[in-house]
Design a protein around this motif. Structure first.
Motif, PDB file in Angstrom:
ATOM      1  N   SER A   1       0.825  -1.206   0.000  1.00  0.00           N
ATOM      2  CA  SER A   1       0.000   0.000   0.000  1.00  0.00           C
ATOM      3  C   SER A   1       0.859   1.256   0.000  1.00  0.00           C
ATOM      4  N   GLU A   2       1.944   1.235   0.779  1.00  0.00           N
ATOM      5  CA  GLU A   2       2.853   2.376   0.822  1.00  0.00           C
ATOM      6  C   GLU A   2       3.602   2.525  -0.498  1.00  0.00           C
ATOM      7  N   LEU A   3       4.024   1.406  -1.068  1.00  0.00           N
ATOM      8  CA  LEU A   3       4.740   1.463  -2.333  1.00  0.00           C
ATOM      9  C   LEU A   3       3.840   1.986  -3.448  1.00  0.00           C
ATOM     10  N   ALA A   4       2.559   1.603  -3.389  1.00  0.00           N
ATOM     11  CA  ALA A   4       1.625   2.012  -4.443  1.00  0.00           C
ATOM     12  C   ALA A   4       1.357   3.511  -4.437  1.00  0.00           C
ATOM     13  N   SER A   5       1.559   4.158  -3.292  1.00  0.00           N
ATOM     14  CA  SER A   5       1.288   5.594  -3.202  1.00  0.00           C
ATOM     15  C   SER A   5       2.394   6.444  -3.807  1.00  0.00           C
ATOM     16  N   SER A   6       3.503   5.819  -4.144  1.00  0.00           N
ATOM     17  CA  SER A   6       4.622   6.557  -4.720  1.00  0.00           C
ATOM     18  C   SER A   6       4.394   6.815  -6.206  1.00  0.00           C
ATOM     19  N   THR A   7       4.881   7.945  -6.684  1.00  0.00           N
ATOM     20  CA  THR A   7       4.776   8.254  -8.115  1.00  0.00           C
ATOM     21  C   THR A   7       5.827   7.507  -8.928  1.00  0.00           C
ATOM     22  N   ALA A   8       6.879   7.058  -8.265  1.00  0.00           N
ATOM     23  CA  ALA A   8       7.931   6.302  -8.964  1.00  0.00           C
ATOM     24  C   ALA A   8       7.546   4.820  -8.976  1.00  0.00           C
ATOM     25  N   ARG A   9       6.512   4.499  -9.754  1.00  0.00           N
ATOM     26  CA  ARG A   9       5.931   3.152  -9.684  1.00  0.00           C
ATOM     27  C   ARG A   9       6.885   2.072 -10.169  1.00  0.00           C
ATOM     28  N   THR A  10       7.637   2.345 -11.212  1.00  0.00           N
ATOM     29  CA  THR A  10       8.560   1.330 -11.736  1.00  0.00           C
ATOM     30  C   THR A  10       9.616   0.991 -10.696  1.00  0.00           C
ATOM     31  N   GLU A  11      10.159   2.024 -10.051  1.00  0.00           N
ATOM     32  CA  GLU A  11      11.165   1.782  -9.028  1.00  0.00           C
ATOM     33  C   GLU A  11      10.564   1.043  -7.826  1.00  0.00           C
ATOM     34  N   MET A  12       9.337   1.406  -7.453  1.00  0.00           N
ATOM     35  CA  MET A  12       8.683   0.737  -6.325  1.00  0.00           C
ATOM     36  C   MET A  12       8.362  -0.719  -6.652  1.00  0.00           C
ATOM     37  N   ALA A  13       8.054  -0.997  -7.919  1.00  0.00           N
ATOM     38  CA  ALA A  13       7.813  -2.380  -8.336  1.00  0.00           C
ATOM     39  C   ALA A  13       9.086  -3.209  -8.175  1.00  0.00           C
ATOM     40  N   GLU A  14      10.222  -2.607  -8.474  1.00  0.00           N
ATOM     41  CA  GLU A  14      11.502  -3.305  -8.288  1.00  0.00           C
ATOM     42  C   GLU A  14      11.770  -3.555  -6.804  1.00  0.00           C
ATOM     43  N   VAL A  15      11.415  -2.572  -5.966  1.00  0.00           N
ATOM     44  CA  VAL A  15      11.570  -2.748  -4.516  1.00  0.00           C
ATOM     45  C   VAL A  15      10.688  -3.902  -4.035  1.00  0.00           C
ATOM     46  N   ALA A  16       9.447  -3.956  -4.529  1.00  0.00           N
ATOM     47  CA  ALA A  16       8.537  -5.031  -4.138  1.00  0.00           C
ATOM     48  C   ALA A  16       9.090  -6.391  -4.550  1.00  0.00           C
ATOM     49  N   ASP A  17       9.628  -6.476  -5.754  1.00  0.00           N
ATOM     50  CA  ASP A  17      10.218  -7.739  -6.220  1.00  0.00           C
ATOM     51  C   ASP A  17      11.366  -8.163  -5.303  1.00  0.00           C
TER      52      ASP A  17
END
Length: 216
Positions: free
Chosen positions: A105-121
């Motif tokens: 949920s916190e990662l999804a709120s970021s505008t840097a979605r591609t970078e946050m997707a990498e963090v999630a992975d």
């Protein structure tokens, strides 16, 4: 019905029912990590509510298995009760996995979605998450299948309840991601609900009738 049986049975039934509500409410996350973050952002309220429901569900299931383990131990089956306590540990570990998932949920709120997707992975492939996931799966599967066997062998449940628990776990592994968790929690709700009507039968019936005038 014995109070000692009603408490764990009610905890287990309520936990399974809340788990079913949580997985039904959860937005379907079946795309790439970037797509999943977009879905979570669009349905953030649903995602958090579903996560909360499944978190409480896991706590109740852990408590229910622990209470049932205590009941079985008091009935003279201490070694068998270990399997029920193992199931409790498995569901307790679920709470940690759910908490990690909720970070999405916190990662999804970021505008840097591609970078946050990498963090999630990185999170879900990392040693911390896997260190929770693997023991959770082992403890849950072994503990719950063992629970079904113990409940039957100690006279606390008919054999079909143990079979239903095993099938529920199997369904969780083979169900498509779009329906993940729904068949499992639905079947567990039915099985544990039936358990609320049972009374413990620790002592086997005598093999021959006792004469009415015995002891006179």
């Amino acid at each position: 019905m014995s109070n000692s049986m009603s408490r764990p049975a009610i905890c287990l039934t309520t936990g399974a029912a809340l788990g079913l509500a949580g997985v039904v409410l959860m937005p379907r996350l079946v795309g790439s990590q970037v797509e999943n973050l977009a879905v979570i952002e669009a349905h953030s309220g649903r995602f958090l509510a579903a996560s909360a429901l499944t978190f409480v569900s896991a706590i109740l299931l852990a408590v229910g298995f622990a209470l049932l383990g205590g009941e079985v131990a008091r009935g003279g089956h201490r070694r068998a009760s270990v399997l029920l306590f193992l199931g409790s540990v498995g569901w307790l570990l679920h709470t940690a996995v759910i908490a990690v998932n909720a970070v999405m949920s916190e990662l999804a709120s970021s505008t840097a979605r591609t970078e946050m997707a990498e963090v999630a992975d990185q999170i879900f492939a990392g040693p911390v998450f896997l260190g929770l996931l693997i023991p959770m799966m082992l403890a849950t599967v072994i503990g719950m299948i063992g629970t079904g066997i113990v409940l039957w062998r100690t006279g606390r449940a008919p054999v079909w309840i143990g079979v239903a628990i095993a099938i529920a776990l199997f369904l969780d592994f083979v169900t498509p991601e779009q329906l993940s968790g729904i068949p499992m929690f639905a079947l567990l709700t039915v099985a544990f609900g039936a358990l609320t009507t049972r009374k413990p039968l620790d002592r086997p019936a005598p093999s021959h009738p006792i004469p009415a005038n015995a002891g006179q």
